[in-house]
Scaffold this active site. Structure first.
Site, PDB file in Angstrom:
ATOM      1  N   GLN A 151     -56.626  13.679  42.109  1.00  0.00           N
ATOM      2  CA  GLN A 151     -55.475  12.922  42.590  1.00  0.00           C
ATOM      3  C   GLN A 151     -55.192  11.691  41.731  1.00  0.00           C
ATOM      4  O   GLN A 151     -54.058  11.415  41.372  1.00  0.00           O
ATOM      5  CB  GLN A 151     -55.692  12.500  44.041  1.00  0.00           C
ATOM      6  N   PHE A 152     -56.234  10.933  41.418  1.00  0.00           N
ATOM      7  CA  PHE A 152     -56.121   9.804  40.503  1.00  0.00           C
ATOM      8  C   PHE A 152     -57.407   9.746  39.686  1.00  0.00           C
ATOM      9  O   PHE A 152     -58.466  10.146  40.162  1.00  0.00           O
ATOM     10  CB  PHE A 152     -55.923   8.478  41.258  1.00  0.00           C
ATOM     11  N   LEU A 208     -61.989  18.404  49.762  1.00  0.00           N
ATOM     12  CA  LEU A 208     -61.894  17.098  49.098  1.00  0.00           C
ATOM     13  C   LEU A 208     -63.250  16.704  48.518  1.00  0.00           C
ATOM     14  O   LEU A 208     -63.974  15.879  49.061  1.00  0.00           O
ATOM     15  CB  LEU A 208     -61.403  16.038  50.087  1.00  0.00           C
ATOM     16  N   GLU A 245     -64.435  16.172  44.522  1.00  0.00           N
ATOM     17  CA  GLU A 245     -64.060  16.305  43.113  1.00  0.00           C
ATOM     18  C   GLU A 245     -65.122  17.050  42.327  1.00  0.00           C
ATOM     19  O   GLU A 245     -64.814  17.789  41.393  1.00  0.00           O
ATOM     20  CB  GLU A 245     -63.794  14.926  42.504  1.00  0.00           C
ATOM     21  N   PRO A 276     -66.756  11.199  41.222  1.00  0.00           N
ATOM     22  CA  PRO A 276     -67.773  12.116  41.772  1.00  0.00           C
ATOM     23  C   PRO A 276     -67.927  13.399  40.968  1.00  0.00           C
ATOM     24  O   PRO A 276     -68.884  14.144  41.174  1.00  0.00           O
ATOM     25  CB  PRO A 276     -67.232  12.440  43.181  1.00  0.00           C
ATOM     26  N   HIS A 327     -56.228   3.297  41.771  1.00  0.00           N
ATOM     27  CA  HIS A 327     -55.191   4.259  41.390  1.00  0.00           C
ATOM     28  C   HIS A 327     -54.638   3.992  40.004  1.00  0.00           C
ATOM     29  O   HIS A 327     -53.788   4.720  39.537  1.00  0.00           O
ATOM     30  CB  HIS A 327     -54.042   4.213  42.408  1.00  0.00           C
TER      31      HIS A 327
END
Lengths: 425, 278
Positions: free
Chosen positions: B30-31, B6, B8, B37, B77
C-alpha cells in the site's frame, strides 16, 4: 483469482495410533525400501560429517563442514514424507534439517556432501552454507530455494500452492490438479511471522499446503514452550478454521506414514490445508559448533536416544518388508555408496573465484550455465522482444593525468575501467 | 487481480512462490513504509539467483507508492528511501516521473528476468504533474535509460521521481535568467541500474552537476552519483558536485513543516546559480 473456501476441517488434533488394520494400506502406499535407503543414507551422511568434525585436529581442514546440521532423528519421518510427494508439480519449502527429504526427492549423496564442503556444483557452487538447499527438479517434486533465516520458507510455499490453483483454474492446466506445497519447519519456527502469514493465506484461501512441523523439543537450547503455549502447536491450532490438524510420533514409522498419508490425501483432494506435528528426538547438538551437554541433562539426552527412529524403522521393515539379511545388505550398500560419494565430493574442486560475481542479476547464457527455474522461460520472454539497451562502451580517460576512467572522445570500450556497474540483461 | 491477507511478508513471499511456478506476479504494497515487514522476503528474493548459482530466480514486480503527497506528508506514507533498494542486491528499481514512463517501465519490469521495485510517487498519482499521453500498447522502456528533458551546456541537474517536476520549473526559471542553453536536466527514471553513461557524458560536457532527490542526504543515492562523478568526471569538473535533498530528518506532516524539508524549485534555482558562479 477467486478465494476457495475449504470445507470445515476436523476441530481437534487427534493423536493417531497405528492399527493392524492400517498396515496393508501403508505397505501398499509407501515404498519402504526407498524409505530405508534414504534414511540409512541420511544417517551415513551425518556420520561422515560428524566423525570428520570430531577428528578435526587430525583431518585436513578442507574436509571439515563449517555448518553441520544433523538430521539424525528427523530422518525417518522426512523420508516417509518424501515417498508421498509424487506429483510432478509438488514443491517443498525446506529448512536446515531437511536433507533427508531432499535425498528422498532425488538429491545425490555426492551433491549432499559437496555442498557443505563448499565445493563446485551442488546447491550453490560453494556460495552458500551447505544446508541452505534447493532442488530444481524438472518434471518432479522440487525443493524451492531455502532461505538461511528461520520462517522464511513458509510464505513462498503458500505462494506456490496458490499457483497450483492458478495454473489449474485460471490457466486451465489440469496437470496441476492435486499438486501441493509442503513447508517443513522445526517447532520453534511456528513463532515466526512467516508461519502465521502462510497459515492465514492457506486457511483463508483453502490452499493446498501441508505444514510439516518437526518438534524435537528445542530451538537450539530454547524449549518448545517458548514458541507456543504448552509447546504443542497442533493442540493450539485445534480450533483454527479450515485446517486439518494431526499430531503424532515421528519416530514410529507406521504412525508417521498413517498421519502423513491422511494429511497428504486431504490436501490433494482440494479440501484445504493440513498441519502435521511430529515429535522427533534430537540426537545431536543443534549444529556442529553447539554442545547440547551445556543445556541438557544426561537423562534428557538418553531419553531421546531411546526414541531413535532408525532401529524402529529396521524393526518395521524386517517385520513387513524385507528380511534382516536384506536390511543388512542395504546398509552395507549405502555405506559403500556414501563412502564413494564422500571421496568424489572431496575430489571436487572449489568453484573458480572468477565466477563468484556471476548471477547477481540475470546474464546472457554461457556454456554450462543452469537454466534458472522461475518466472518466464527464455522463449516466453523473447516472444515479447524487449528492445535491446543501447551500447554503453566508452574509451579510456584522455585527461592530462590519466586515471583509468573513461572519456567521451571515442566509443571504444575499456576493460578495467571504473565502470563497475552490475550487468543487466 | 486478487485480494490478499494483510501481511506484507505474505504478499511478497507469495509472489516469490508464484514466480517459482512460472508466473509473473505483480505485488502491491500500500505504501513503501509497509514493505518493512516484507524485508526478509525482499532481501531473499534479490539474492536467490546468485545463491542458487542460477538454478532458481524469482523475477517479481513489487509496486509501492511513497514520497510526499499534495500538501501533506508523514513518516509512514511519504517515505522515499529508494537507496535502500538500490543497495539491495539483485533488485532493479524504477522511479518514473510521469505516466508514460510508468507504462513503459512497468512493462519492462514484468518482462525482465530480474525482480523489480516499481516506485509510484504519491505526488504524481492523479495529478497533472504525473499525467502523460498513453504511449501505446507496445511501448516498453528498458531500465537504465535516463532522459534528457532539457539540453544545456553549463550545468547538469540530475533528478528522478516527483522532484523532476520541481527541477523542470527551476530549469525554466534558469533559462530565463541564464539562457536556454545553460542547464541540462536529466530524469534518471531508474536508479538501479542508473544511466551513468548519460550522466557522465553530460557532466563532462557541462563541468557542473547538481543532484536533486527526496531521499535523505547521508548515503542517499546522490552520494553514489557524486562518487562516480568525482572519479570518472574529475578532470572535467569546474565545480564541486552538489546534492540538494531532504536533510537527515523524517518526513513531517504539517504542510509548512513539509515545505521546510522538501527541495523546492526556488531552492534548485538558488543552488544552480551558486554552481554557475563557480
Amino acid at each position: 483469482m477467486a478465494a476457495r473456501p475449504a470445507p470445515p476441517a476436523p476441530r481437534a488434533a487427534r493423536p493417531t495410533s497405528p492399527t493392524a488394520d492400517a498396515l496393508p494400506t501403508v505397505l501398499a502406499r509407501v515404498d519402504w525400501r526407498r524409505v530405508a535407503r534414504h534414511a540409512l543414507t541420511s544417517r551415513a551422511l551425518d556420520d561422515a560429517e560428524e566423525t570428520t568434525n570430531r577428528n578435526k585436529a587430525s583431518v585436513p581442514r578442507e574436509h571439515l563442514v563449517l555448518y553441520q546440521f544433523s538430521a539424525r532423528g528427523h530422518d525417518v519421518a522426512q523420508c516417509v514424507l518424501g515417498a508421498l510427494l509424487d506429483h510432478p508439480h509438488d514443491a517443498a519449502g525446506a529448512y536446515y534439517r531437511s536433507r533427508p527429504l531432499l535425498l528422498a526427492l532425488g538429491l545425490s549423496a555426492e551433491d549432499a556432501l559437496a555442498s557443505p564442503l563448499g565445493r563446485s556444483g551442488g546447491f550453490s557452487d560453494g556460495r552458500d552454507i551447505g544446508v541452505v538447499c534447493n532442488l530444481p527438479t524438472r518434471g518432479g517434486p522440487m525443493v524451492l530455494p531455502m532461505a538461511g533465516d528461520v520462517g522464511g520458507q513458509y510464505t513462498p510455499v503458500a505462494g506456490w500452492a496458490q499457483s497450483v490453483l492458478y495454473h489449474r483454474d485460471e490457466l486451465g492446466d489440469r496437470a496441476w490438479d492435486g499438486a501441493l506445497g509442503v513447508a517443513l519447519g522445526g517447532e520453534a519456527s511456528v513463532a515466526t511471522s512467516g508461519f502465521w502469514s502462510a497459515l492465514t493465506m492457506a486457511t483463508t484461501l483453502g490452499l493446498p499446503v501441508l505444514f510439516y512441523v518437526e518438534d524435537n523439543g528445542l530451538g537450539i537450547s530454547v524449549p518448545s514452550s517458548f514458541q507456543t503455549p504448552g509447546g504443542n502447536i497442533a493442540a493450539n491450532l485445534a480450533s483454527f478454521g479450515n485446517l486439518f490438524v494431526r499430531d503424532g510420533d515421528g519416530s514410529d514409522p507406521l504412525a508417521t506414514a498413517l498421519l502423513l498419508a491422511a494429511a497428504v490425501d486431504h490436501v490433494r483432494a482440494g479440501r484445504g490445508p493440513a498441519l502435521v506435528r511430529l515429535t522427533v528426538p534430537r540426537l545431536s547438538s543443534h549444529s556442529g559448533p553447539d554442545n547440547q551437554k551445556a543445556y541438557r541433562t544426561p537423562e534428557a539426552i538418553a531419553a531421546d536416544e531411546a526414541r531413535d527412529p532408525l532401529p524402529r524403522l529396521r524393526a518395521f521393515c524386517t517385520a513387513h518388508v524385507m528380511d534382516a539379511a536384506e536390511w543388512d545388505a542395504l546398509e552395507a550398500e549405502v555405506a559403500r555408496d556414501v563412502g564413494a560419494a564422500l571421496a568424489a565430493a572431496r575430489a571436487r574442486p572449489v568453484s573458480d573465484p572468477a565466477r563468484v560475481t556471476r548471477f547477481v542479476v540475470a546474464e546472457p547464457a554461457a556454456p554450462g550455465d543452469a537454466d534458472a527455474m522461475g518466472g518466464l522461460t527464455d522463449a516466453e520472454r523473447s516472444a515479447w522482444a524487449v528492445p535491446p539497451r543501447r551500447p554503453r562502451a566508452a574509451p579510456p580517460c584522455a585527461s592530462p593525468r590519466p586515471c583509468g576512467a573513461r572519456s567521451p572522445a571515442s566509443s571504444r570500450s575499456t576493460p578495467g575501467s571504473s565502470c563497475s556497474a552490475r550487468t543487466w540483461a | 487481480v486478487f485480494d490478499t491477507s494483510l501481511s506484507e511478508e505474505g504478499i511478497v513471499g507469495r509472489a516469490v512462490g508464484m514466480a517459482y511456478s512460472g508466473l509473473v506476479p505483480v505485488a502491491e504494497i500500500q505504501f513503501r513504509k509497509y514493505a518493512d515487514p516484507a524485508a526478509e522476503q525482499l532481501n531473499n528474493c534479490g539474492t536467490v539467483r546468485w545463491r542458487t548459482n542460477n538454478r532458481f530466480a524469482a523475477p517479481v514486480v513489487v509496486r509501492m507508492p511513497g514520497g510526499f503527497g499534495k500538501d501533506v506528508g508523514d513518516p509512514w506514507h511519504s517515505l522515499s528511501d529508494e537507496v535502500r533498494f538500490a543497495h539491495a542486491l539483485g533488485w532493479q528499481v524504477a522511479m518514473p516521473s510521469d505516466a508514460s514512463d510508468a507504462v513503459g517501465l512497468l512493462r519492462a519490469a514484468m518482462r525482465s528476468p530480474n525482480p523489480s521495485i516499481f516506485f509510484e510517487h504519491r505526488a504524481l498519482l492523479m495529478t497533472s504533474d504525473g499525467s502523460a499521453p498513453y504511449p501505446g500498447d507496445d511501448y516498453v522502456l528498458p531500465f537504465g535509460r535516463g532522459r534528457v528533458l532539457r539540453a544545456g551546456e553549463r550545468l547538469t541537474i540530475v533528478s528522478w521521481g516527483a522532484l523532476v517536476h520541481r527541477c523542470q520549473e527551476a530549469a525554466a526559471t534558469l533559462a530565463g535568467r541564464h539562457g536556454d542553453d545553460a542547464v541540462e536536466l536529466i530524469d534518471l527514471r531508474t536508479v538501479a541500474p542508473w544511466d551513468r553513461d548519460l550522466v557522465l557524458a553530460s557532466v563532462r560536457k557541462t563541468g557542473r552537476c547538481l543532484v536533486v532527490h527526496e531521499d535523505t542526504r547521508t548515503a542517499g543515492f546522490g552520494a553514489e552519483i557524486a562518487a562516480v562523478l568525482a572519479r570518472d568526471a574529475f578532470w572535467w569538473l569546474d565545480a564541486p558536485v552538489e546534492r540538494y535533498c531532504v536533510e537527515d530528518v523524517p518526513m513531517p506532516y504539517h504542510p509548512t513543516l513539509l515545505d521546510a524539508v522538501l527541495p523546492s524549485a526556488a531552492g534548485v534555482v538558488e543552488r544552480a546559480e551558486a554552481l554557475l558562479r563557480v
